[in-house]
Design a protein around this motif. Structure first.
Motif, mmCIF file in Angstrom:
data_model
loop_
_atom_site.group_PDB
_atom_site.id
_atom_site.type_symbol
_atom_site.label_atom_id
_atom_site.label_comp_id
_atom_site.label_asym_id
_atom_site.label_seq_id
_atom_site.Cartn_x
_atom_site.Cartn_y
_atom_site.Cartn_z
ATOM 1 N N ARG A 112 0.832 -1.204 0.000
ATOM 2 C CA ARG A 112 0.000 0.000 0.000
ATOM 3 C C ARG A 112 0.876 1.268 0.000
ATOM 4 O O ARG A 112 0.588 2.228 -0.703
ATOM 5 N N ALA B 184 -6.142 10.060 -2.126
ATOM 6 C CA ALA B 184 -7.202 9.451 -1.320
ATOM 7 C C ALA B 184 -8.383 9.047 -2.192
ATOM 8 O O ALA B 184 -8.957 7.961 -2.027
ATOM 9 N N TYR C 217 -9.539 5.233 -2.702
ATOM 10 C CA TYR C 217 -10.747 5.031 -1.899
ATOM 11 C C TYR C 217 -10.426 4.945 -0.400
ATOM 12 O O TYR C 217 -10.922 4.090 0.323
ATOM 13 N N LEU C 218 -9.561 5.855 0.019
ATOM 14 C CA LEU C 218 -9.190 5.955 1.420
ATOM 15 C C LEU C 218 -9.412 7.380 1.894
ATOM 16 O O LEU C 218 -9.607 8.293 1.087
ATOM 17 N N SER C 219 -9.395 7.589 3.213
ATOM 18 C CA SER C 219 -9.531 8.940 3.742
ATOM 19 C C SER C 219 -8.232 9.702 3.537
ATOM 20 O O SER C 219 -7.146 9.103 3.411
ATOM 21 N N ALA D 219 -5.776 8.849 6.207
ATOM 22 C CA ALA D 219 -5.073 7.579 6.013
ATOM 23 C C ALA D 219 -3.894 7.766 5.048
ATOM 24 O O ALA D 219 -2.801 7.221 5.270
ATOM 25 N N ILE D 220 -4.109 8.543 3.996
ATOM 26 C CA ILE D 220 -3.025 8.799 3.043
ATOM 27 C C ILE D 220 -1.899 9.571 3.714
ATOM 28 O O ILE D 220 -0.711 9.280 3.528
ATOM 29 N N HIS E 37 0.130 7.175 5.649
ATOM 30 C CA HIS E 37 0.972 6.351 4.773
ATOM 31 C C HIS E 37 2.195 7.142 4.301
ATOM 32 O O HIS E 37 3.313 6.616 4.275
#
Length: 237
Positions: free
Chosen positions: A179, A197, A201-203, A206-207, A210
């Protein structure tokens, strides 16, 4: 633009009011007219304030230590201290200050060393005023910025990455999760967290997490250095 929250009283009740957070900038250039022009462009844009100026490399480092601006716009060639040394010293002593190098065609060869030294951006002085304002806001938000001509030079340079550099970059990237590697590819394409994001398909939070982890694993100060490693490794950027 980042927001800061304050409170106000209205109709007998407490309400939250969001106000834009002012971006603080330092300018380092040995030409007074250049500093004056850059200051005018930035402060007329709204939401940006210049809190310090310097006329040479040593003065730039001292100014950053004293005022701690979010962004330092620094001429790539100034008296008093070699430009790359100034970038390294600023990044080492005040990590919260992001450095954007301002260059002319004669100093374009500093592009790669400056980025590796920790600069978050590279702009040509003959660019548009709007580009300068956009760059300051992007870098203050944690993004990276390169002028179009600098981007082309970067791509041309890394198209011919030698095998030793490529193998070293791939070894470092192997420390990332699948990821995180996917995020790195998008990051190397110059995408902001919000767009990454949406694609993954992430918030956005969250990005951001990462990106923070992959920068730590790659031992990078900023997104530009991570993008250089992705280019070295010949990832599909």
């Amino acid at each position: 633009m980042a927001l800061t929250t304050s409170t106000s009283w209205a109709s007998g009740g407490l309400q939250l009011v969001n106000k834009p957070r002012t971006i603080t900038v330092g300018i380092a250039d040995d030409q007074v007219l250049v500093r004056t022009g850059v200051r005018g462009v930035l402060e007329r844009s709204g939401g940006i304030v210049v809190i310090g100026e310097a006329g040479d490399g040593s003065g730039a480092v001292e100014m950053v230590r004293r005022h701690r601006p979010q962004v330092l716009l620094m001429d790539a060639s100034m008296p008093g201290m070699e430009g790359l040394a100034a970038v390294r010293m600023v990044r080492r002593s005040v990590p919260g200050t992001q450095v954007v190098m301002l260059c002319t065609p004669q100093t374009e060869e500093m592009l790669f060393p400056a980025l590796r030294a920790g600069a978050a951006g590279f702009l040509f002085k003959n660019g548009e005023a709007d580009t300068l304002v956009t760059a300051v806001r992007a870098v203050a938000a944690g993004e990276a910025i390169l002028s179009p001509s600098a981007t082309r030079a970067l791509i041309d340079h890394f198209t011919g990455a030698d095998s030793e550099r490529r193998d070293a970059a791939r070894s470092r990237i192997s420390l990332l999760t699948r990821r995180e590697q996917e995020v790195l590819v998008y990051l190397a394409q110059g995408m902001a967290n919000a767009r990454i994001a949406r694609l993954m398909y992430l918030s956005e939070g969250a990005i951001k997490a990462h990106v923070s982890r992959l920068l730590t694993k790659l031992r990078c100060d900023n997104r530009v250095q991570a993008a250089l490693i992705a280019r070295d490794a010949a990832l599909p950027c």
